[in-house]
Scaffold this motif. Structure first.
Motif, PDB file in Angstrom:
ATOM      1  N   THR A 137      18.907  20.058 -54.856  1.00 15.07           N
ATOM      2  CA  THR A 137      18.462  21.444 -54.981  1.00 15.07           C
ATOM      3  C   THR A 137      18.332  22.038 -53.582  1.00 15.07           C
ATOM      4  O   THR A 137      18.264  21.304 -52.584  1.00 15.07           O
ATOM      5  CB  THR A 137      17.123  21.540 -55.734  1.00 15.07           C
ATOM      6  N   SER A 138      18.294  23.365 -53.522  1.00 15.60           N
ATOM      7  CA  SER A 138      18.151  24.054 -52.242  1.00 15.60           C
ATOM      8  C   SER A 138      16.752  24.654 -52.149  1.00 15.60           C
ATOM      9  O   SER A 138      16.180  25.121 -53.139  1.00 15.60           O
ATOM     10  CB  SER A 138      19.210  25.148 -52.087  1.00 15.60           C
ATOM     11  N   VAL A 139      16.246  24.670 -50.958  1.00 19.38           N
ATOM     12  CA  VAL A 139      14.929  25.246 -50.673  1.00 19.38           C
ATOM     13  C   VAL A 139      15.101  26.194 -49.488  1.00 19.38           C
ATOM     14  O   VAL A 139      15.525  25.769 -48.407  1.00 19.38           O
ATOM     15  CB  VAL A 139      13.882  24.162 -50.361  1.00 19.38           C
ATOM     16  N   THR A 140      14.776  27.496 -49.725  1.00 23.95           N
ATOM     17  CA  THR A 140      14.837  28.485 -48.648  1.00 23.95           C
ATOM     18  C   THR A 140      13.435  28.669 -48.089  1.00 23.95           C
ATOM     19  O   THR A 140      12.529  29.131 -48.794  1.00 23.95           O
ATOM     20  CB  THR A 140      15.382  29.819 -49.170  1.00 23.95           C
ATOM     21  N   VAL A 141      13.265  28.311 -46.841  1.00 23.21           N
ATOM     22  CA  VAL A 141      11.964  28.382 -46.192  1.00 23.21           C
ATOM     23  C   VAL A 141      11.992  29.542 -45.205  1.00 23.21           C
ATOM     24  O   VAL A 141      12.870  29.608 -44.328  1.00 23.21           O
ATOM     25  CB  VAL A 141      11.619  27.068 -45.479  1.00 23.21           C
ATOM     26  N   THR A 142      11.047  30.468 -45.357  1.00 23.28           N
ATOM     27  CA  THR A 142      10.933  31.627 -44.469  1.00 23.28           C
ATOM     28  C   THR A 142       9.693  31.472 -43.610  1.00 23.28           C
ATOM     29  O   THR A 142       8.604  31.168 -44.120  1.00 23.28           O
ATOM     30  CB  THR A 142      10.844  32.923 -45.278  1.00 23.28           C
ATOM     31  N   LEU A 143       9.863  31.674 -42.319  1.00 20.95           N
ATOM     32  CA  LEU A 143       8.725  31.630 -41.408  1.00 20.95           C
ATOM     33  C   LEU A 143       8.022  32.988 -41.447  1.00 20.95           C
ATOM     34  O   LEU A 143       8.630  34.026 -41.164  1.00 20.95           O
ATOM     35  CB  LEU A 143       9.186  31.322 -39.982  1.00 20.95           C
ATOM     36  N   THR A 144       6.775  32.994 -41.870  1.00 23.53           N
ATOM     37  CA  THR A 144       6.002  34.241 -41.887  1.00 23.53           C
ATOM     38  C   THR A 144       5.426  34.512 -40.513  1.00 23.53           C
ATOM     39  O   THR A 144       5.219  33.599 -39.706  1.00 23.53           O
ATOM     40  CB  THR A 144       4.880  34.148 -42.929  1.00 23.53           C
ATOM     41  N   ASP A 145       5.167  35.812 -40.276  1.00 20.71           N
ATOM     42  CA  ASP A 145       4.796  36.247 -38.932  1.00 20.71           C
ATOM     43  C   ASP A 145       3.318  36.003 -38.662  1.00 20.71           C
ATOM     44  O   ASP A 145       2.468  36.149 -39.545  1.00 20.71           O
ATOM     45  CB  ASP A 145       5.115  37.734 -38.765  1.00 20.71           C
ATOM     46  N   VAL A 146       3.025  35.634 -37.434  1.00 19.47           N
ATOM     47  CA  VAL A 146       1.664  35.597 -36.911  1.00 19.47           C
ATOM     48  C   VAL A 146       1.669  36.409 -35.622  1.00 19.47           C
ATOM     49  O   VAL A 146       2.716  36.650 -35.007  1.00 19.47           O
ATOM     50  CB  VAL A 146       1.173  34.151 -36.656  1.00 19.47           C
ATOM     51  N   ASN A 147       0.498  36.855 -35.212  1.00 15.91           N
ATOM     52  CA  ASN A 147       0.403  37.685 -34.017  1.00 15.91           C
ATOM     53  C   ASN A 147       0.414  36.799 -32.775  1.00 15.91           C
ATOM     54  O   ASN A 147      -0.622  36.481 -32.190  1.00 15.91           O
ATOM     55  CB  ASN A 147      -0.873  38.536 -34.065  1.00 15.91           C
ATOM     56  N   ASP A 148       1.642  36.438 -32.397  1.00 16.07           N
ATOM     57  CA  ASP A 148       1.796  35.590 -31.219  1.00 16.07           C
ATOM     58  C   ASP A 148       2.544  36.295 -30.092  1.00 16.07           C
ATOM     59  O   ASP A 148       2.938  35.658 -29.117  1.00 16.07           O
ATOM     60  CB  ASP A 148       2.546  34.302 -31.587  1.00 16.07           C
ATOM     61  N   ASN A 149       2.754  37.627 -30.254  1.00 13.85           N
ATOM     62  CA  ASN A 149       3.453  38.393 -29.212  1.00 13.85           C
ATOM     63  C   ASN A 149       2.595  39.588 -28.825  1.00 13.85           C
ATOM     64  O   ASN A 149       2.329  40.473 -29.661  1.00 13.85           O
ATOM     65  CB  ASN A 149       4.815  38.876 -29.716  1.00 13.85           C
ATOM     66  N   PRO A 150       2.135  39.689 -27.603  1.00 14.91           N
ATOM     67  CA  PRO A 150       1.346  40.844 -27.166  1.00 14.91           C
ATOM     68  C   PRO A 150       2.239  42.066 -26.959  1.00 14.91           C
ATOM     69  O   PRO A 150       3.433  41.940 -26.689  1.00 14.91           O
ATOM     70  CB  PRO A 150       0.736  40.380 -25.840  1.00 14.91           C
ATOM     71  N   PRO A 151       1.699  43.283 -27.110  1.00 15.09           N
ATOM     72  CA  PRO A 151       2.503  44.487 -26.877  1.00 15.09           C
ATOM     73  C   PRO A 151       2.790  44.661 -25.389  1.00 15.09           C
ATOM     74  O   PRO A 151       1.950  44.360 -24.536  1.00 15.09           O
ATOM     75  CB  PRO A 151       1.621  45.611 -27.424  1.00 15.09           C
ATOM     76  N   ARG A 152       3.966  45.208 -25.123  1.00 15.76           N
ATOM     77  CA  ARG A 152       4.368  45.439 -23.739  1.00 15.76           C
ATOM     78  C   ARG A 152       5.145  46.761 -23.664  1.00 15.76           C
ATOM     79  O   ARG A 152       6.053  47.009 -24.460  1.00 15.76           O
ATOM     80  CB  ARG A 152       5.253  44.296 -23.212  1.00 15.76           C
ATOM     81  N   PHE A 153       4.765  47.635 -22.696  1.00 11.27           N
ATOM     82  CA  PHE A 153       5.490  48.876 -22.465  1.00 11.27           C
ATOM     83  C   PHE A 153       6.794  48.562 -21.732  1.00 11.27           C
ATOM     84  O   PHE A 153       6.796  47.785 -20.772  1.00 11.27           O
ATOM     85  CB  PHE A 153       4.659  49.849 -21.630  1.00 11.27           C
ATOM     86  N   PRO A 154       7.911  49.157 -22.187  1.00  5.00           N
ATOM     87  CA  PRO A 154       9.175  48.897 -21.485  1.00  5.00           C
ATOM     88  C   PRO A 154       9.175  49.423 -20.053  1.00  5.00           C
ATOM     89  O   PRO A 154       9.904  48.900 -19.209  1.00  5.00           O
ATOM     90  CB  PRO A 154      10.225  49.643 -22.335  1.00  5.00           C
ATOM     91  N   ARG A 155       8.357  50.462 -19.760  1.00 10.06           N
ATOM     92  CA  ARG A 155       8.323  51.052 -18.421  1.00 10.06           C
ATOM     93  C   ARG A 155       6.883  51.147 -17.950  1.00 10.06           C
ATOM     94  O   ARG A 155       5.950  51.266 -18.751  1.00 10.06           O
ATOM     95  CB  ARG A 155       8.966  52.445 -18.439  1.00 10.06           C
ATOM     96  N   ARG A 156       6.743  51.129 -16.661  1.00  6.69           N
ATOM     97  CA  ARG A 156       5.405  51.209 -16.079  1.00  6.69           C
ATOM     98  C   ARG A 156       4.920  52.648 -16.000  1.00  6.69           C
ATOM     99  O   ARG A 156       3.704  52.888 -15.891  1.00  6.69           O
ATOM    100  CB  ARG A 156       5.395  50.599 -14.680  1.00  6.69           C
ATOM    101  N   SER A 157       5.830  53.611 -16.041  1.00 11.38           N
ATOM    102  CA  SER A 157       5.416  55.016 -15.946  1.00 11.38           C
ATOM    103  C   SER A 157       6.425  55.880 -16.692  1.00 11.38           C
ATOM    104  O   SER A 157       7.602  55.526 -16.822  1.00 11.38           O
ATOM    105  CB  SER A 157       5.296  55.465 -14.488  1.00 11.38           C
ATOM    106  N   TYR A 158       5.915  57.018 -17.179  1.00 17.69           N
ATOM    107  CA  TYR A 158       6.742  58.011 -17.885  1.00 17.69           C
ATOM    108  C   TYR A 158       6.428  59.386 -17.304  1.00 17.69           C
ATOM    109  O   TYR A 158       5.318  59.624 -16.811  1.00 17.69           O
ATOM    110  CB  TYR A 158       6.435  58.017 -19.387  1.00 17.69           C
ATOM    111  N   GLN A 159       7.402  60.281 -17.387  1.00 15.95           N
ATOM    112  CA  GLN A 159       7.188  61.645 -16.908  1.00 15.95           C
ATOM    113  C   GLN A 159       7.804  62.616 -17.911  1.00 15.95           C
ATOM    114  O   GLN A 159       8.925  62.429 -18.384  1.00 15.95           O
ATOM    115  CB  GLN A 159       7.817  61.851 -15.522  1.00 15.95           C
ATOM    116  N   TYR A 160       7.025  63.686 -18.242  1.00 18.25           N
ATOM    117  CA  TYR A 160       7.465  64.694 -19.198  1.00 18.25           C
ATOM    118  C   TYR A 160       7.178  66.078 -18.625  1.00 18.25           C
ATOM    119  O   TYR A 160       6.131  66.285 -17.993  1.00 18.25           O
ATOM    120  CB  TYR A 160       6.740  64.537 -20.539  1.00 18.25           C
ATOM    121  N   ASN A 161       8.083  67.010 -18.840  1.00 18.67           N
ATOM    122  CA  ASN A 161       7.916  68.396 -18.428  1.00 18.67           C
ATOM    123  C   ASN A 161       7.644  69.247 -19.667  1.00 18.67           C
ATOM    124  O   ASN A 161       8.385  69.171 -20.653  1.00 18.67           O
ATOM    125  CB  ASN A 161       9.162  68.919 -17.717  1.00 18.67           C
TER     126      ASN A 161
END
Length: 785
Positions: free
Chosen positions: A246-270
């Motif tokens: 028989t086949s068994v499909t195992v899915t890895l469920t998510d845990v909070n193991d990745n901290p958020p990160r901004f792609p840039r250190r600064s932004y500028q808007y007019n």
């Protein structure tokens, strides 16, 4: 050497057959030492045959019937005098017996998984008398199992989930396989599990089928799904055992193991300074590889010079930080803002705090762009008070506005006339001084709300708006008057001093301390002998009678002038006339009739009689009018005369023909003068009848038969058409005639130099043909006139 699956099964069948034959030899019936069994009388002997069960191997594949066992009685001498019979489950259909020897055979392939045993009954009979020589005995044929069923996963295929980063040995799911073979006999139904695909990430317990993680720190962000193949094998996993997968499909469920990160250190808007409050200035997002609740974030402004000017919120769908304006921007006040923004996970797993802080910081710089703004008033609303007695041109207030831009352009003022339709006010375009343009009346409009427009001189398209509320103060300019139209009556039998009316007054003015009215009779009415007036000192007055004996025949109506004065400064007064009618009243003083003419009418003439007389007069008038109208109506003649039919049908053709010589467009020979004279006249009001269809007599020229027939056919169609008008219209198309004095007036040949036509006679036709004579005459004096 190794045996195949089929060869191994055949080997087991032969081995089991040999064991059964050996057991049956020992189980054959032996002769008993006791006497034979006789059924007659009360004498009973001991049974001469005893057995419990036979064994037969399932899934026999041979062509001959399978030998099961042998029944034998000590009474049987071998001379054929004993007959054996078999009954019960499968007798004759599956199991047969040799009635002479007692040998039992199976004629069909048996399957233990369908039926594990059969219960039968055996009996030995005397062949001659057909009577039993032994008592009937019950026995069982048990089907002996072989390994002919592989394990099956009845609940497969399986799906399962396990959190990512789980430690080694974390249980994922348990799989179960079932084997239809006999679990009590041998190892045919003893199953062991193994993993064929999915290593080295997962493992399976051989006996229980529990799948567990085999590697630590499996990362969902690297690979989130695995496909496992699990095998179940009987015979305790030995060679020759049957297996299923028989086949068994195992899915890895998510845990909070990745901290958020901004792609840039600064932004500028007019952003332009005219951007309204609550507008979106910027959208920023911190990247988080997790999903679902583990990727939910909150944003906040932790530092910067725009804490009170901007705010940040989170978009629940995209997890973006949305920066919006809280206060209006002003380029002239501040040209840029700097914000320090933090993004942090809302649900932090303590197990992964070692991976670093689950938050990040970035800087957002907002540049404010200058735009040409409209003028701004020093106040959004100006309140002005003016007396309604103010003269035209009176200054009532001033408004002021300025250009907020660095250019500080001069401002010109005007009034939005949609808010001042009657043009009560004017404003100085340069100074903003508001003056009255018309006389004001508080009673007409107590408050005027106008809009003042301020426009830049350099850019009139930039318009600011200010609002002015002008309140009109009241002066005493309206005299008091009766509060209503009074209908006052006095009874003929009224007594002196009787109250006949209570009156009050109103005043359109609105004094600060309220109204106070004073009532009195005018000087000429003060000494009258009929009525008097009493001021009640509460803005009301009472009218009383001075005498009795009022009679309608003498005077039916009295007019009493009443003088009313208000308490304004200066006070105003007015004279109002109260009309008092003398009426006939009943015993309760209720007026019955107030018409003095009622006494003149005869005593026996009632109101109903008057109404009847009036109705008769109106009926006679209507009849007279109808008769006069019918006599004046002129009757139209019934006979339709062609000479009176002055209708004209004009048909216009805008295309120009080719002239007299153009004979290809239309055959002119077909148009001839019909010279038709109708002998009869048609009635205008009568539909043509059948006899009218007969041909009337025509005076025709012999060579126009075709054209005459055409017109006659159209005439018949019109006569029988029920939708046609109630009269006929005959139209004749022909040449201009035979006896024309002018003959042809065509000018096609007149321009020719060698034309021999002479038009001098046109001068003798009078002034109507003078123009033609001047154009075509040959005299030298009229060539160029």
């Amino acid at each position: 050497m190794k045996l195949g699956k089929v060869e191994f099964c055949h080997f087991l069948q032969i081995l089991a057959l040999l064991l059964c034959l050996a057991g049956m030899n020992q189980a054959e019936l032996s002769r008993s030492r006791s006497k034979p069994y006789f059924q007659s009388g009360r004498t009973r002997t001991k049974r001469s045959w005893v057995w419990n069960q036979f064994f037969v191997l399932e899934e026999y594949m041979g062509t001959d019937p399978l030998y099961v066992g042998k029944l034998h009685s000590d009474v049987d001498k071998g001379d054929g005098s004993i007959k054996y019979i078999l009954s019960g489950e499968g007798a004759s259909s599956i199991f047969i017996i040799d009635e002479n020897t007692g040998d039992i055979h199976a004629t069909k392939r048996l399957d233990r998984e369908e039926q594990a045993y059969y219960t039968l009954r055996a009996q030995a009979l005397d062949r001659l008398t057909n009577k039993p020589v032994e008592p009937e005995s019950e026995f069982v044929i048990k089907i002996q199992d072989i390994n002919d069923n592989e394990p099956k996963f009845l609940d497969g295929p399986y799906t399962a989930g396990v959190p990512e980063m789980s430690p080694v040995g974390t249980s994922v799911v348990q799989v179960t396989a079932t084997d239809a073979d006999d679990p009590t006999y041998g190892n045919s139904a003893r199953v062991v599990y193994s993993i064929l695909q999915g290593q080295p990430y997962f493992s399976v317990e051989p006996k229980t089928g529990v799948i567990k993680t085999a590697l630590p720190n499996m990362d969902r962000e690297a690979k989130d799904q695995y496909l496992l193949v699990i095998q179940a094998k009987d015979m305790v996993g030995q060679n020759g055992g049957l297996s299923g997968t028989t086949s068994v499909t195992v899915t890895l469920t998510d845990v909070n193991d990745n901290p958020p990160r901004f792609p840039r250190r600064s932004y500028q808007y007019n952003v332009p300074e005219s951007l309204p409050v609550a507008s979106v200035v910027a959208r920023i997002k911190a990247a988080d590889a997790d999903v679902g609740p583990n990727a939910e974030m909150e944003y906040k402004i932790v530092d910067g010079d725009g804490l009170g000017v901007f705010k940040i919120s989170v978009d629940k769908d995209t997890q973006e930080g949305i920066v919006t304006i809280q206060k209006e921007l002003d380029f002239e006040s501040k040209t840029s803002y700097s914000l320090r923004i933090e993004a942090a996970n809302m649900h932090v797993d303590p197990r992964f705090l070692s991976l670093g802080p689950f938050s990040d910081m970035t800087t957002v710089k907002i540049i404010v762009e200058d735009v040409d703004e409209p003028p701004i008033f020093t106040s959004r609303l100006y309140s002005v008070v003016v007396s309604e007695a103010a003269k035209v041109g009176t200054v009532i207030g001033t408004v002021a506005a300025h250009d907020p831009d660095a250019s500080n352009s001069p401002v010109r003022y005007s009034i939005d006339r949609n808010t001042d339709l009657e043009r009560y006010f004017n404003i100085d375009a340069n100074s903003g001084v508001i003056t009255t343009a018309k006389s004001l009346d508080r009673e007409t409009n107590a408050v005027h709300n106008i809009t003042v427009l301020a426009m830049e001189s350099q850019n009139p398209a930039q318009i600011g708006r200010g609002y002015v509320a002008i309140t009109i103060l009241d002066i005493n300019d309206n005299a008091p008057e009766f509060a209503m139209e009074y209908e006052t009556t006095v009874c003929e039998n009224a007594q002196p001093g009787q109250v006949i009316q209570k009156i009050s007054a109103i005043d359109k003015d609105d004094p600060p301390n309220g109204h106070q009215f004073y009532f009195s009779l005018t000087a000429e009415a003060a000494n009258n002998h009929n009525f008097t007036l009493q001021d009640n000192k509460d803005n009301t007055a009472t009218v009383l009678t001075r005498r009795n004996g009022f009679r309608r025949q003498e005077q039916s109506v009295f007019y009493l002038p009443i003088f009313i004065v208000d308490s304004g400064s200066p006070s105003l007064s007015s004279t109002n006339t109260l009309t008092i009618r003398v009426c006939d009243c009943d015993a309760d003083g209720i007026a019955q009739t107030c018409n003095a003419e009622a006494y003149i009418l005869p005593a026996g003439l009632s109101t109903g009689a008057l109404v009847a007389i009036l109705a008769c007069v109106l009926t006679l008038l209507v009849l007279v009018l109808l008769i006069v109208t019918m006599r004046r109506r002129k009757k139209e003649p019934l006979i339709f005369d062609e000479e009176r039919d002055i209708r004209e049908n004009i048909v216009r053709y805008d295309d120009e023909g080719g002239g007299e010589e153009d004979t290809e467009a239309f055959d002119m020979a077909a148009l001839r003068n019909l010279n038709i004279i109708r002998d009869t006249k048609t009635r205008r009001d009568v539909t043509p009848e059948i006899q009218f269809l007969s041909r009337p007599t025509f005076k025709t020229i012999p060579d126009n038969v075709i054209f005459r027939e055409f017109i006659w056919e159209r005439l018949k169609e019109a006569d029988v058409d029920p939708c046609a008008p109630p009269y006929d219209s005959l139209q004749t198309y022909a040449f201009e005639g035979n006896g024309s004095v002018a003959e042809s007036l065509s000018s096609l040949d007149s321009i020719s130099s060698n034309s021999d036509q002479n038009y001098d006679y046109l001068s003798d036709w009078g002034p109507r043909f003078k123009r033609l004579a001047d154009m075509y005459g040959t005299g030298p004096d009229c060539l160029y006139s």
